[in-house]
Design an enzyme around this catalytic site. Structure first.
Site, PDB file in Angstrom:
ATOM      1  N   LYS A 196     -11.607  31.504 106.216  1.00  0.00           N
ATOM      2  CA  LYS A 196     -12.774  30.751 106.666  1.00  0.00           C
ATOM      3  C   LYS A 196     -12.388  29.839 107.817  1.00  0.00           C
ATOM      4  O   LYS A 196     -11.632  28.887 107.642  1.00  0.00           O
ATOM      5  CB  LYS A 196     -13.350  29.889 105.544  1.00  0.00           C
ATOM      6  CG  LYS A 196     -14.660  29.213 105.972  1.00  0.00           C
ATOM      7  CD  LYS A 196     -15.112  28.127 105.012  1.00  0.00           C
ATOM      8  CE  LYS A 196     -14.570  26.767 105.373  1.00  0.00           C
ATOM      9  NZ  LYS A 196     -15.070  26.188 106.640  1.00  0.00           N
ATOM     10  N   GLY A 255      -6.002  20.919 106.808  1.00  0.00           N
ATOM     11  CA  GLY A 255      -7.120  20.001 106.976  1.00  0.00           C
ATOM     12  C   GLY A 255      -6.725  18.614 106.515  1.00  0.00           C
ATOM     13  O   GLY A 255      -5.556  18.224 106.591  1.00  0.00           O
ATOM     14  N   THR A 289      -5.966  15.226 104.240  1.00  0.00           N
ATOM     15  CA  THR A 289      -5.241  14.938 103.004  1.00  0.00           C
ATOM     16  C   THR A 289      -6.203  14.767 101.834  1.00  0.00           C
ATOM     17  O   THR A 289      -5.931  15.201 100.715  1.00  0.00           O
ATOM     18  CB  THR A 289      -4.377  13.670 103.207  1.00  0.00           C
ATOM     19  OG1 THR A 289      -3.328  14.002 104.126  1.00  0.00           O
ATOM     20  CG2 THR A 289      -3.760  13.190 101.907  1.00  0.00           C
ATOM     21  N   GLY A 318      -7.183  18.097 100.693  1.00  0.00           N
ATOM     22  CA  GLY A 318      -5.987  18.714 100.117  1.00  0.00           C
ATOM     23  C   GLY A 318      -5.767  18.296  98.671  1.00  0.00           C
ATOM     24  O   GLY A 318      -5.431  19.114  97.813  1.00  0.00           O
ATOM     25  N   GLU A 353      -1.343  21.992 104.468  1.00  0.00           N
ATOM     26  CA  GLU A 353      -0.848  21.362 105.695  1.00  0.00           C
ATOM     27  C   GLU A 353      -1.885  20.322 106.073  1.00  0.00           C
ATOM     28  O   GLU A 353      -2.984  20.651 106.492  1.00  0.00           O
ATOM     29  CB  GLU A 353      -0.670  22.421 106.776  1.00  0.00           C
ATOM     30  CG  GLU A 353       0.311  22.004 107.853  1.00  0.00           C
ATOM     31  CD  GLU A 353      -0.355  21.237 108.951  1.00  0.00           C
ATOM     32  OE1 GLU A 353      -0.495  19.997 108.793  1.00  0.00           O
ATOM     33  OE2 GLU A 353      -0.758  21.835 109.948  1.00  0.00           O
ATOM     34  N   CYS A 401      -2.714  17.188 113.904  1.00  0.00           N
ATOM     35  CA  CYS A 401      -2.228  16.540 112.684  1.00  0.00           C
ATOM     36  C   CYS A 401      -0.852  15.926 112.892  1.00  0.00           C
ATOM     37  O   CYS A 401      -0.504  14.951 112.254  1.00  0.00           O
ATOM     38  CB  CYS A 401      -2.209  17.517 111.531  1.00  0.00           C
ATOM     39  SG  CYS A 401      -1.559  19.106 111.997  1.00  0.00           S
ATOM     40  N   GLU A 431      -5.182   7.966 109.746  1.00  0.00           N
ATOM     41  CA  GLU A 431      -5.231   9.012 110.760  1.00  0.00           C
ATOM     42  C   GLU A 431      -6.573   8.962 111.487  1.00  0.00           C
ATOM     43  O   GLU A 431      -7.630   9.003 110.860  1.00  0.00           O
ATOM     44  CB  GLU A 431      -5.043  10.382 110.108  1.00  0.00           C
ATOM     45  CG  GLU A 431      -4.966  11.494 111.122  1.00  0.00           C
ATOM     46  CD  GLU A 431      -4.689  12.851 110.483  1.00  0.00           C
ATOM     47  OE1 GLU A 431      -5.241  13.124 109.406  1.00  0.00           O
ATOM     48  OE2 GLU A 431      -3.944  13.640 111.088  1.00  0.00           O
TER      49      GLU A 431
END
Lengths: 484, 290
Positions: free
Chosen positions: A188, A240, A242, A245, A262, A296, A393
């Protein structure tokens, strides 16, 4: 001081032609080797973030569509995994070659759909995507050499969810090792940048891949969740945030799905007084403004040794004055459009936070186009560890600058983050480099360089930047089952 | 008059010391006439602090030195064979199985002692990148590892988890088998006698049900290794470890206790891959890139 050099010539516009690209008005889902309409009949539009104009509409895959895609991948798995490994590899070699042949078309579409400068999509994203397929193609029949004394087999169906910052390149990072290891895939792409993945589906058709080996479904978070939660998926690979994730780690806990993540980063880029300062400044610029800072592993925290702080910041400010911000398709553009309205809002929110926290903000005086999403290259000085723009971030062209005096101080500050994806060190002293590179807790360390990528070089994070590696011999592990 | 036997007080092992649990509680494993510390969350947190403090200097030891220390553990264990066998008997082993387990454990420490200065060569690579850079990947320890030992084997299972973790430069907080905790404390005494620096290995005894979620949710633990076949426990560990994206390694008991418990891949499982880039100046070319 930090003003544009009067002797500098302005660049004349040099836009890349869009005449040779072929795009459909509407894209369906690529499932089982066919283009299939979504069950819901729903489509969403994908726009050019530099103009806000619609480029195409794209199918919004629901749970039912994802189920079809997983079934197609499952059906294809036996044939694909039992194909002589050498033949499997040949499909990937062929795919790499086709991407090289179509590099120009892919680069233009990448810049149209995502807003990144054509210089980057042309010179980095697309060539690296082809290189990833080429590198992994050769692994298909050599896997036994990668894991001595261990027997390996493919996992089955891999569900792969990729971000919008490097759309085709991330597709290649995910697909190439998965396919080389004998898995079939449901991939995707991100909802704001689906087009190059859909072009890749066309190339996969052209390459003659068996039906169902690669399935590409488009949609937003819900579509991704349907892949993550599908019971017949054996592997989830996600790139994508955190936050997502962690959700995925929880969601897959009850299953045997192998997981690689990641995730985000907040990389330290450290300049010592004995560094080659001009090179370091160029590296810092590349570290944070590459791809509008939508990276990232971006070097978003700059640490400058106190004695060279004035020199470095003066040069940085002069340098960002000369960065060309604007039309992503212009060959002279350094900083293109912010990927989406939502991301621009996020970045602007952090600019406000930085100012509210009392930091000194410097932005390029450049003009930006009226239409589209833009952010001028930005530097905050006087930042401290406790500032939110240092801790969180931002994923935009925003650099936070701090100073340090000693090695132990900067190591402590650099490592004081939940992230651990990358870091950079600038010094001309070799022993200092190795001291730093061994103490920094991050998966990728650039010494006297930054933001370099290669299919042979494993990439991935420590701590909350995720787990697993992509690329190199180490990246193969993520797509294999070990019988021990 | 007959001599009165000196009984051993079984305590826990944190930061190179043998304190009692701060909770002041104890339990009696079934069939064993000993009061065993019922460790608390606070004990665990103290152990993590000790493990964190000890980790980087342990990782900074030379591989040769770590190798010698692991070998020393085997030497000291050999001298304490009788005590381990006695404890295994107390915990319900037969004489034969107790002897076999002690032999296998000592040999396993020797096996992993040998890996300390070799696994890096096996798993490192110089990567032939297309640009003008020297690029290499090597393993680094994950950091602090929480280990939940095999329930059925109190010595071999526990030793394997610790050996693989510390051979690779990690520090460990381990939870001993709940029903068979005696060997763990004696093993701690062996480690303490073998130049393993205080804090590199820490042992708790107690109830898994009480402690597991603390092991998995602690924000300063980098990895968690579980040896056992309880899928419910594995699920819970995975779910509660996501807060800091802890690396979870769950191994079936057969894997750890059998031949496959000897594998360098068990060391690399608790290591991260770090990749370093540096430019190479091309002689005669247009100059170096940065």
């Amino acid at each position: 001081m930090a003003t544009k050099n009067k002797n500098t010539f302005e660049f004349a516009p040099a836009p890349e032609s869009t005449g040779h690209i072929q795009l459909r008005d509407q894209y369906d889902l690529f499932i089982g080797g066919k283009w299939i309409k979504p069950k819901s009949g729903k489509y969403f539009k994908t726009i050019n973030p530099a103009t806000e104009k619609q480029i195409a509409t794209v199918a919004d895959a629901s749970e039912k569509d994802v189920d079809l895609a997983v079934k197609a991948a499952r059906k294809a798995f036996k044939g694909w995994s039992q194909l002589p490994a050498r033949e499997r590899g040949k499909y990937l070699f062929r795919l790499a070659r086709l991407i090289q042949e179509k590099a120009r078309e892919l680069a233009v579409i990448e810049s149209l759909d995502g807003g990144k400068p054509i210089r980057e999509s042309r010179d980095i994203d697309i060539p690296l995507a082809a290189a990833h397929f080429f590198y992994h193609a050769g692994w298909a029949d050599k896997l036994d050499y990668a894991f001595p004394n261990r027997s390996v087999e493919p996992l089955g169906v891999a569900g792969q969810i990729i971000p919008w910052n490097f759309p085709l390149l991330m597709a290649a990072w995910k697909l190439a090792p998965a396919l080389a290891c004998g898995n079939t895939v449901v991939l995707k792409p991100a909802e704001t940048t689906p087009l190059t993945a859909l072009k890749l589906a066309e190339i996969i058709e052209e390459a003659g891949f068996p039906e169902g080996v690669v399935n590409i479904v488009t949609g937003a978070g819900k579509t991704g969740a349907a892949i993550v939660n599908h019971p017949d998926v054996n592997k989830i690979a996600f790139t994508g945030s955190t936050e997502v994730g962690k959700l995925i780690q929880r969601a897959t806990a009850a299953s045997d799905k192998k997981l690689t993540l990641e995730l985000g980063g907040k990389a330290a880029n450290i300049i010592f007084e004995d560094a080659a300062i001009n090179q370091a400044v160029e590296g810092v610029i590349n570290g944070i403004y590459f791809n509008q800072g939508h990276v990232c592993c971006a070097g978003s925290r700059l640490f400058v040794q106190e004695s060279v702080f004035d020199e470095v910041t003066t040069k940085l400010k002069a340098r960002i004055e000369n960065l060309v911000v604007g039309d992503p398709l212009d060959k002279n553009t350094d900083i293109g459009a912010i990927n989406s309205k939502g991301q621009l809002e996020t970045i602007n929110k952090y600019l406000e936070i930085g100012k509210d926290e009392g930091l000194e903000m410097f932005q390029s005086s450049c003009a930006v186009p009226k239409k589209g999403f833009w952010c001028k290259p930005t530097i905050f000085t006087g930042a401290a560890q406790s500032n939110r723009i240092v801790q969180e971030e931002i994923f935009g062209p925003v650099l936070a600058v701090q100073t340090f005096r000693t090695i132990s101080e900067v190591v402590q500050k650099a490592n004081n983050t939940p992230y651990g994806l990358s870091a950079g060190v600038w010094t001309d002293k070799g022993s200092k480099i190795f001291n730093l590179t061994s103490q920094l807790r991050a998966g990728v360390i650039w010494a006297n360089t930054f933001n370099k990528f290669d299919p042979t070089s494993p990439f991935g994070g420590y701590k909350e930047s995720g787990f697993g590696r992509e690329g190199g011999i180490h990246g193969l592990e993520a797509y294999l089952k070990f019988n021990d | 008059m007959a001599r009165l036997e000196i009984k051993k007080t079984y305590k826990i092992y944190i930061g190179g010391k043998f304190p009692r649990t701060e909770s002041g509680r104890f339990y009696n494993p079934k069939g064993i006439d000993v009061n065993v510390c019922l460790s608390s969350r606070k004990d665990f947190r103290n152990a993590v602090v000790a493990a964190r403090a000890a980790q980087s200097s342990w990782a900074g030891r030379s591989a040769y030195n770590r190798s010698q220390i692991l070998y020393r553990i085997a030497e000291i264990m050999e001298g304490r064979r009788a005590q381990f066998i006695e404890e295994l008997l107390q915990q319900g082993s037969t004489k034969k199985s107790a002897e076999d387990e002690v032999n296998a454990t000592i040999d396993r420490w020797v096996y992993y002692a040998g890996w300390c200065d070799k696994y890096q060569q096996l798993f490192s690579s110089v990567n032939p990148v297309a640009s003008s850079h020297f690029n290499f990947s090597q393993l680094e320890p994950m950091g602090v590892v929480a280990a939940i030992a095999s329930e059925s084997s109190s010595l071999l299972g526990l030793s394997t988890l610790i050996a693989t973790a510390i051979a690779g430069g990690n520090s460990v907080v381990a939870l001993a088998s709940e029903s068979k905790p005696l060997c763990s404390i004696t093993l701690a005494e062996v480690l303490n006698d073998s130049d393993v620096p205080g804090g590199v290995v820490n042992f708790l005894t107690g109830k898994a049900d009480e402690l597991l979620s603390h092991f998995s949710s602690h924000m300063d633990v980098n990895a968690l290794v579980y040896c056992g076949n309880d899928s419910k426990k594995i699920l819970k560990l995975k779910e509660t470890s996501a807060d800091n994206l802890k690396r979870i390694r769950a191994y079936a008991e057969e894997r750890i206790l059998g031949e496959k418990g000897e594998s360098p891949y068990l060391i690399s499982d608790l290591n991260e891959v770090k990749t370093t880039w540096h430019p190479v100046e091309k002689i005669g070319a247009a100059g170096s890139s940065y």
